[in-house]
Write a protein that holds these residues in place. Structure first.
Motif, short mmCIF file in Angstrom:
data_model
loop_
_atom_site.label_atom_id
_atom_site.label_comp_id
_atom_site.label_asym_id
_atom_site.label_seq_id
_atom_site.Cartn_x
_atom_site.Cartn_y
_atom_site.Cartn_z
N ASP A 19 -30.39 9.44 -29.63
CA ASP A 19 -30.30 9.91 -31.01
C ASP A 19 -29.18 10.94 -31.15
OD1 ASP A 19 -30.67 10.83 -33.58
OD2 ASP A 19 -32.62 11.76 -33.20
N LEU A 20 -28.09 10.51 -31.76
CA LEU A 20 -26.94 11.39 -31.98
C LEU A 20 -26.87 11.77 -33.45
CD1 LEU A 20 -24.51 12.59 -30.37
CD2 LEU A 20 -23.17 10.61 -31.13
N THR A 21 -28.00 12.21 -33.99
CA THR A 21 -28.04 12.65 -35.39
C THR A 21 -28.46 14.12 -35.42
OG1 THR A 21 -30.38 12.08 -35.76
CG2 THR A 21 -28.75 10.33 -36.11
N SER A 22 -28.36 14.71 -36.60
CA SER A 22 -28.72 16.12 -36.73
C SER A 22 -29.27 16.39 -38.12
CB SER A 22 -27.51 17.02 -36.46
OG SER A 22 -26.46 16.73 -37.37
N VAL A 23 -29.68 17.61 -38.35
CA VAL A 23 -30.27 18.11 -39.59
C VAL A 23 -31.62 17.41 -39.82
CG1 VAL A 23 -29.81 18.79 -41.98
CG2 VAL A 23 -27.90 18.52 -40.40
N ILE A 24 -31.83 16.63 -40.90
CA ILE A 24 -33.16 16.07 -41.19
C ILE A 24 -33.16 14.54 -41.24
CG2 ILE A 24 -35.05 15.95 -42.87
CD1 ILE A 24 -34.92 18.58 -41.39
N GLN A 150 -29.33 13.51 -54.04
CA GLN A 150 -30.27 13.67 -55.16
C GLN A 150 -29.53 13.60 -56.50
OE1 GLN A 150 -33.52 16.32 -55.50
NE2 GLN A 150 -33.71 16.73 -53.31
N GLY A 151 -28.40 14.29 -56.57
CA GLY A 151 -27.64 14.29 -57.82
C GLY A 151 -27.12 12.92 -58.18
N LEU A 152 -26.52 12.23 -57.21
CA LEU A 152 -25.96 10.91 -57.47
C LEU A 152 -27.02 9.89 -57.85
CD1 LEU A 152 -23.19 10.36 -54.75
CD2 LEU A 152 -22.88 10.34 -57.23
N SER A 153 -28.21 10.03 -57.29
CA SER A 153 -29.25 9.03 -57.54
C SER A 153 -30.07 9.30 -58.80
CB SER A 153 -30.19 8.93 -56.33
OG SER A 153 -30.82 10.16 -56.07
N GLY A 154 -29.70 10.33 -59.56
CA GLY A 154 -30.30 10.53 -60.88
C GLY A 154 -31.47 11.48 -60.95
N ILE A 155 -31.82 12.13 -59.84
CA ILE A 155 -33.00 12.99 -59.85
C ILE A 155 -32.86 14.19 -60.79
CG2 ILE A 155 -34.33 14.60 -58.42
CD1 ILE A 155 -34.25 12.46 -56.23
N PRO A 156 -31.72 14.89 -60.82
CA PRO A 156 -31.62 16.00 -61.78
C PRO A 156 -31.81 15.56 -63.23
CG PRO A 156 -29.94 16.24 -60.10
CD PRO A 156 -30.57 14.89 -59.90
N ARG A 167 -32.25 20.29 -62.30
CA ARG A 167 -32.54 20.86 -60.99
C ARG A 167 -32.87 19.74 -60.00
NH1 ARG A 167 -37.49 24.72 -62.06
NH2 ARG A 167 -35.96 25.45 -63.56
N TYR A 168 -32.83 20.10 -58.72
CA TYR A 168 -33.23 19.16 -57.67
C TYR A 168 -34.74 19.26 -57.46
CZ TYR A 168 -28.26 19.77 -56.43
OH TYR A 168 -26.90 19.85 -56.45
N LEU A 169 -35.31 18.24 -56.83
CA LEU A 169 -36.69 18.34 -56.36
C LEU A 169 -36.75 19.43 -55.29
CD1 LEU A 169 -37.58 14.56 -55.96
CD2 LEU A 169 -38.41 16.11 -57.73
N PRO A 170 -37.78 20.25 -55.27
CA PRO A 170 -37.85 21.34 -54.30
C PRO A 170 -38.34 20.90 -52.92
CG PRO A 170 -39.72 21.46 -55.76
CD PRO A 170 -38.88 20.32 -56.26
N ILE A 171 -37.94 19.72 -52.53
CA ILE A 171 -38.18 19.21 -51.18
C ILE A 171 -36.91 18.48 -50.76
CG2 ILE A 171 -40.70 18.97 -51.25
CD1 ILE A 171 -40.34 16.09 -52.08
N ILE A 172 -36.73 18.27 -49.45
CA ILE A 172 -35.54 17.57 -48.98
C ILE A 172 -35.80 16.07 -49.14
CG2 ILE A 172 -33.85 17.43 -47.11
CD1 ILE A 172 -35.07 19.94 -45.93
N ALA A 173 -35.85 15.66 -50.40
CA ALA A 173 -36.37 14.34 -50.75
C ALA A 173 -35.49 13.20 -50.26
CB ALA A 173 -36.56 14.25 -52.27
N ALA A 174 -34.17 13.33 -50.41
CA ALA A 174 -33.29 12.24 -50.03
C ALA A 174 -33.28 12.05 -48.51
CB ALA A 174 -31.88 12.50 -50.55
N ASP A 175 -33.12 13.14 -47.77
CA ASP A 175 -33.11 13.04 -46.31
C ASP A 175 -34.39 12.40 -45.79
OD1 ASP A 175 -30.63 14.16 -46.07
OD2 ASP A 175 -31.27 15.91 -44.94
N LYS A 176 -35.53 12.87 -46.28
CA LYS A 176 -36.81 12.40 -45.73
C LYS A 176 -37.13 10.98 -46.17
CE LYS A 176 -39.24 15.98 -47.09
NZ LYS A 176 -40.40 16.86 -47.26
N THR A 177 -36.84 10.64 -47.42
CA THR A 177 -37.08 9.27 -47.88
C THR A 177 -36.22 8.29 -47.11
OG1 THR A 177 -37.63 10.06 -50.10
CG2 THR A 177 -36.98 7.76 -49.89
#
Length: 408
Positions: A19-24, A150-156, A167-177
């Motif tokens: 696994d060569l990934t990082s963050v979430i 989140q912004g590009l996908s229409g959430i705000p 505003r954004y959702l107050p969770i790291i919604a895009a990364d986790k989904t």
């Protein structure tokens, strides 16, 4: 069948994931696979994943956000920008089942980590590219983080439609989904390989994945391509869609079927509303959703939370109290299900969530997230590196060992 393989202790036992990934985004995807029993080797730079330093910590490098996404893994710290470091990674991949990365496409060829190069030498490899944007689109190669997607996908805009605030959702919604999308894509590729023996390239783009997620219900009228109707599912966009206020708090209540609403109105002392054509069918309620939710709120606020929980239980209407984040650990269901677990490590007590999925024939015990480079020596030794060579690589800052041990 008599040719079945012997049982294993976990669903993904024997599967090796580099696994060569990082963050979430990537780490959450590999966490899912680790929770199913895969050996996940987290390849980090000598500085480590940035989330190692995000949030409170007992010990440097084991901060809160890192703890949440990296249990049940191993860590090897390598500078893959050096020839020796890149060679270590390439040797790791020789017997890997899955290679996960989040490197932008333009950098891959230079490192020899592009799909054509790797899959040529390892035809059974599942090569999973976790990207911001699909490689065929005009945004390919552009950087992407959760807020951007989140912004590009229409959430705000959805937030604005409902609350009036951009505003954004107050969770790291895009990364986790998108991480969950990546996990099931990798599992599908592994399953196909079981049948035909071939690896393949799996591309998981955040933008496309998140748009698919958002538009499942919100494409709405745009599904009808010959009509000029708006996107956006009106029920969930109602400004009145929120926990209902009671005399002493709030309650989540969800009358949904025709029968639910009939019972709610009749048994709460509002039988006339049960006969109102605006509320008698799901189609009618959807058209009058703001009025329905506002009316319901005015009824609910006359009694306590306990009253409504009892009422809904008697009328078989779905309802629940509102938990705060800190209260989740004391939720009676989560406690009885054993959802949280605690581990002691170097005199410190750590708390973790568990894998929400249970498999009757697969057991994985929760293990501490690794310290940076905790398994470097173990992994290099298994690859055939001598103690002297490992020591030399440490001195040359090609690798990092959690203990910075010197080998004779």
């Amino acid at each position: 069948m008599n040719d079945r393989k012997p049982p294993t202790s976990s669903a993904l036992s024997g599967i090796k994931i580099v696994d060569l990934t990082s963050v979430i985004f990537g780490p959450y995807a590999s966490l899912v696979l680790a929770d199913y029993g895969a050996e996940v080797i987290k390849v980090e730079s000598l500085q480590g994943d940035s989330t190692r330093y995000t949030g409170p910590a007992y010990q440097e490098g084991l901060s809160a956000v890192f703890l949440g996404a990296n249990r049940n893994k191993k860590s090897i710290a390598i500078d893959i920008k050096t020839p020796e470091g890149l060679m270590i990674l390439q040797r790791l991949l020789e017997d890997a089942d899955v290679f996960m990365h989040s490197i932008r496409p333009q950098k891959l060829k230079k490192l020899g980590l592009d799909p054509a190069t790797l899959t040529q030498h390892a035809p059974g490899l599942i090569y999973a590219a976790l990207l911001g944007y699909g490689s065929k689109g005009s945004y390919s190669g552009m950087p992407a983080y959760d807020d951007i997607i989140q912004g590009l996908s229409g959430i705000p805009e959805l937030m604005h439609k409902q609350s009036g605030a951009i505003r954004y959702l107050p969770i790291i919604a895009a990364d986790k989904t998108c991480a969950l999308t990546a996990a099931h894509a990798i599992l599908a590729a592994l399953f196909q390989r079981e049948r035909d023996g071939r690896g393949q390239v799996v591309e998981v783009p955040m933008f496309e994945s998140m748009v698919s997620y958002v538009l499942l219900e919100h494409l709405y009228g745009r599904h009808l391509a010959d009509k000029d109707l708006d996107a956006g599912y009106v029920r969930v966009l109602s400004e009145w869609r929120r926990p209902y206020q009671t005399t002493d708090g709030h309650i989540c209540m969800m009358p949904y079927t025709d029968e639910h609403w009939r019972r709610f109105f009749t048994c709460s002392g509002n039988p006339g509303r049960a006969e109102d054509p605006k509320f008698q069918s799901i189609a009618a309620r959807t058209q009058n959703i703001n009025q329905l939710y506002e009316l319901t709120g005015s009824i609910v606020k006359a009694h306590s939370t306990a009253h409504w929980l009892q009422f809904c239980q008697e009328q078989e209407i779905p309802a629940a109290r509102v938990n705060t984040l800190n209260e989740l650990e004391r939720d009676p269901h989560l406690q009885s299900a054993g959802f949280f677990s605690e581990l002691m490590d170097q005199g410190h007590r750590y708390r973790f969530t568990g894998n929400p999925v249970t498999l009757s024939n697969s057991k994985v015990t929760v293990k501490m997230p690794p310290r940076l480079g905790e398994n470097t020596v173990e992994i290099l030794s298994a690859l055939g590196y001598s103690n002297q060579k490992i020591n030399d690589l440490c001195r040359q800052h090609v690798i990092k060992d959690a203990g910075q041990t010197t080998y004779a």
